[in-house]
Design an enzyme around this catalytic site. Structure first.
Site, PDB file in Angstrom:
ATOM      1  N   ALA A 160      15.122  15.599  30.533  1.00 42.18           N
ATOM      2  CA  ALA A 160      14.465  14.714  29.566  1.00 42.18           C
ATOM      3  C   ALA A 160      14.075  13.392  30.215  1.00 42.18           C
ATOM      4  O   ALA A 160      12.930  12.940  30.102  1.00 42.18           O
ATOM      5  CB  ALA A 160      15.383  14.471  28.371  1.00 42.18           C
ATOM      6  N   GLU A 208      20.973   6.759  35.937  1.00 38.24           N
ATOM      7  CA  GLU A 208      21.740   8.004  35.893  1.00 38.24           C
ATOM      8  C   GLU A 208      23.180   7.701  36.289  1.00 38.24           C
ATOM      9  O   GLU A 208      23.435   7.060  37.311  1.00 38.24           O
ATOM     10  CB  GLU A 208      21.128   9.033  36.843  1.00 38.24           C
ATOM     11  CG  GLU A 208      21.979  10.258  37.129  1.00 38.24           C
ATOM     12  CD  GLU A 208      22.428  10.995  35.883  1.00 38.24           C
ATOM     13  OE1 GLU A 208      23.618  11.360  35.811  1.00 38.24           O
ATOM     14  OE2 GLU A 208      21.603  11.197  34.972  1.00 38.24           O
ATOM     15  N   GLN A 209      24.128   8.163  35.457  1.00 42.95           N
ATOM     16  CA  GLN A 209      25.530   7.824  35.717  1.00 42.95           C
ATOM     17  C   GLN A 209      26.117   8.569  36.909  1.00 42.95           C
ATOM     18  O   GLN A 209      27.054   8.076  37.550  1.00 42.95           O
ATOM     19  CB  GLN A 209      26.378   8.080  34.481  1.00 42.95           C
ATOM     20  CG  GLN A 209      26.516   9.532  34.080  1.00 42.95           C
ATOM     21  CD  GLN A 209      27.449   9.704  32.894  1.00 42.95           C
ATOM     22  OE1 GLN A 209      28.169   8.779  32.501  1.00 42.95           O
ATOM     23  NE2 GLN A 209      27.444  10.883  32.303  1.00 42.95           N
ATOM     24  N   ARG A 233      17.541  25.239  36.803  1.00 43.48           N
ATOM     25  CA  ARG A 233      17.483  23.849  36.348  1.00 43.48           C
ATOM     26  C   ARG A 233      17.341  22.874  37.518  1.00 43.48           C
ATOM     27  O   ARG A 233      16.555  21.915  37.465  1.00 43.48           O
ATOM     28  CB  ARG A 233      18.746  23.508  35.552  1.00 43.48           C
ATOM     29  CG  ARG A 233      18.801  22.061  35.081  1.00 43.48           C
ATOM     30  CD  ARG A 233      20.107  21.775  34.368  1.00 43.48           C
ATOM     31  NE  ARG A 233      20.207  22.505  33.120  1.00 43.48           N
ATOM     32  CZ  ARG A 233      19.763  22.058  31.951  1.00 43.48           C
ATOM     33  NH1 ARG A 233      19.166  20.883  31.881  1.00 43.48           N
ATOM     34  NH2 ARG A 233      19.899  22.781  30.862  1.00 43.48           N
ATOM     35  N   TYR A 284      18.240  36.486  33.005  1.00 43.06           N
ATOM     36  CA  TYR A 284      16.854  36.453  33.472  1.00 43.06           C
ATOM     37  C   TYR A 284      16.825  35.944  34.909  1.00 43.06           C
ATOM     38  O   TYR A 284      17.758  35.262  35.362  1.00 43.06           O
ATOM     39  CB  TYR A 284      15.978  35.570  32.573  1.00 43.06           C
ATOM     40  CG  TYR A 284      16.566  34.225  32.234  1.00 43.06           C
ATOM     41  CD1 TYR A 284      16.471  33.141  33.128  1.00 43.06           C
ATOM     42  CD2 TYR A 284      17.223  34.017  31.024  1.00 43.06           C
ATOM     43  CE1 TYR A 284      17.006  31.918  32.816  1.00 43.06           C
ATOM     44  CE2 TYR A 284      17.762  32.779  30.704  1.00 43.06           C
ATOM     45  CZ  TYR A 284      17.653  31.728  31.612  1.00 43.06           C
ATOM     46  OH  TYR A 284      18.186  30.508  31.304  1.00 43.06           O
ATOM     47  N   ASP A 325      18.342  15.829  24.119  1.00 45.94           N
ATOM     48  CA  ASP A 325      19.629  16.103  23.501  1.00 45.94           C
ATOM     49  C   ASP A 325      20.247  14.869  22.851  1.00 45.94           C
ATOM     50  O   ASP A 325      21.091  14.996  21.962  1.00 45.94           O
ATOM     51  CB  ASP A 325      20.608  16.653  24.543  1.00 45.94           C
ATOM     52  CG  ASP A 325      20.199  18.023  25.056  1.00 45.94           C
ATOM     53  OD1 ASP A 325      19.536  18.758  24.304  1.00 45.94           O
ATOM     54  OD2 ASP A 325      20.538  18.359  26.208  1.00 45.94           O
TER      55      ASP A 325
END
Length: 420
Positions: A26, A45-46, A119, A224, A320
């Site tokens: 996101a 970003e943590q 991902r 998949y 999210d």
């Protein structure tokens, strides 16, 4: 002058400061969309490093066309797989209940491909198109303060950063969301065993890239190809009757819509045994998948109830953080990509931030709420026990799973939403 000034625009306001909390799919998509629109941003970003772990995603046409619009379509195509179909099978004997054609049929119907992708591959290619100083690692936001003309992120080390717009893309445990709602995460009662299987472990599937699922009483399994077909991403859902801890208890770890149970720290051998027991009596291909995974992780499946609004002052949410959803419609990442494109268009077009954020909510809330609730309902349909209702579902499946029935989902054009 427009509250969000383009790069190089004259005037004392200069370039608007936009912050993004979260460097997942996101947040990175948001950064790429903003950059393409000529708007600067910084992503916090943590994590101390960019993660290369993770499993598979299904990128459906409603999102793949947006990735192409953002200039990364060819890069996605190079690392992803275009499955030929979605095949749904009966849980015990593997009998195929329905087939949804994908591949060229999907492109012809919706004008964009259906991808399966690792991902980490998607995250890396989004990172590559951003300037190197866009993402700041190891920056954990612990609070957000909203004012009428600015919004401030407070970090764990005491540092602060103030922006004209702050976008919370920080997941189901979103700090940004706390500024809007005092809600709690909701455990679905399901956990998922997830892993990667080397593709050569199932030579019978070579040359037949498909999304395959097995529906059975109380649980189901889906797999998949990812990583250009070198691996098969596996997710096997099953009920968890042992969870009694509150979702927001310090004893529970809830870091994502499907967050690792107990930090994912269970020994690999015990996870493999538990998965085998959960799927005892299922189609031999399901058991072969579970046995062939190099390692399994255990994830709790959580979501939150839909919010009536996502914005406050100059703060808003995407992905999210805004609408965490269960994975049963495979839309979590896809809706985050839609959010990023629509929000960017609203910011680019509006004369002031509040108008842009109100417009963004108007365009997105109804759609994402429908998908959130539909994802919950899908679990009930997928997991019917043996009996008349299951037989009725199975008879209806060929029609219900026809490609044309996905028009509302796959055919949606987020790139045109803000122009309507």
């Amino acid at each position: 002058m427009n509250a969000l000034t383009r790069k190089g625009s004259p005037g004392p306001a200069g370039i608007a400061r936009i912050g993004v909390l979260g460097g997942g799919i996101a947040g990175l998509t948001m950064a790429v969309a903003l950059r393409n629109a000529g708007l600067d941003c910084v992503v916090f970003e943590q994590a101390p490093r960019v993660e290369t772990a993770g499993l598979g995603l299904q990128i459906t046409p409603n999102a793949s066309r947006l990735l192409a619009r953002l200039g990364v379509g060819e890069a996605v195509d190079a690392v992803a797989t275009q499955p030929l179909s979605i095949d749904v099978h009966r849980w015990d004997d593997g009998h195929r209940l329905a087939r949804t054609p994908l591949g060229e049929a999907c492109v012809e119907t919706f004008g964009a491909p259906y991808y399966t992708v690792h991902r980490a591959d998607l995250q890396q290619l989004l990172l590559r198109v951003l300037p190197t100083d866009t993402v700041r690692l190891g920056r954990r936001c612990v609070a957000v303060r909203c004012a009428s003309d600015s919004v401030t992120a407070v970090f764990a080390d005491g540092a602060e950063a103030t922006f004209d717009v702050l976008v919370g893309a920080d997941g189901i445990g979103s700090v940004a969301r706390r500024a809007l709602a005092d809600d709690v995460r909701r455990f679905s009662g399901q956990v998922a065993y997830r892993g990667l299987v080397p593709a050569d472990a199932l030579p019978e599937w070579q040359g037949e890239p498909r999304v395959r699922g097995w529906f059975g009483p109380a649980q189901h399994c889906v797999c998949y190809p990812v990583s250009g077909g070198r691996f098969i991403s596996l997710t096997a859902m099953t009920p968890d009757a042992t969870v009694s801890v509150s979702e927001d208890s310090p004893a529970a770890q809830w870091n994502a819509p499907a967050g690792p149970a107990e930090d994912g720290a269970a020994p690999a051998a015990s996870l493999a045994r538990a998965a085998a027991e959960a799927y005892d009596g299922w189609d031999p291909l399901v058991r072969k998948l579970l046995q062939s995974a190099a390692a399994l992780s255990l994830w709790r499946l959580n979501d939150r109830d839909p919010l009536p609004r996502w914005s406050r002052s100059r703060l808003t949410l995407i992905g999210d953080a805004a609408h965490p959803m269960l994975p049963f419609r495979a839309q979590g990442a896809n809706q985050a990509i839609e959010d990023a494109v629509v929000l960017t268009d609203c910011l680019r077009q509006a004369d002031d931030v509040q108008t842009a954020l109100c417009r963004y909510e108007e365009l997105r809330l109804t759609r994402t709420t429908r998908i959130q609730l539909s994802s919950r309902e899908s679990a009930e349909v997928f997991h019917l026990g043996d009996g008349d209702l299951q037989l009725e579902r199975d008879r209806d499946m060929p029609e219900r799973w026809a490609l044309r029935n996905n028009e509302w989902l796959f055919g949606y054009r987020a790139e045109s939403a803000a122009l309507a």
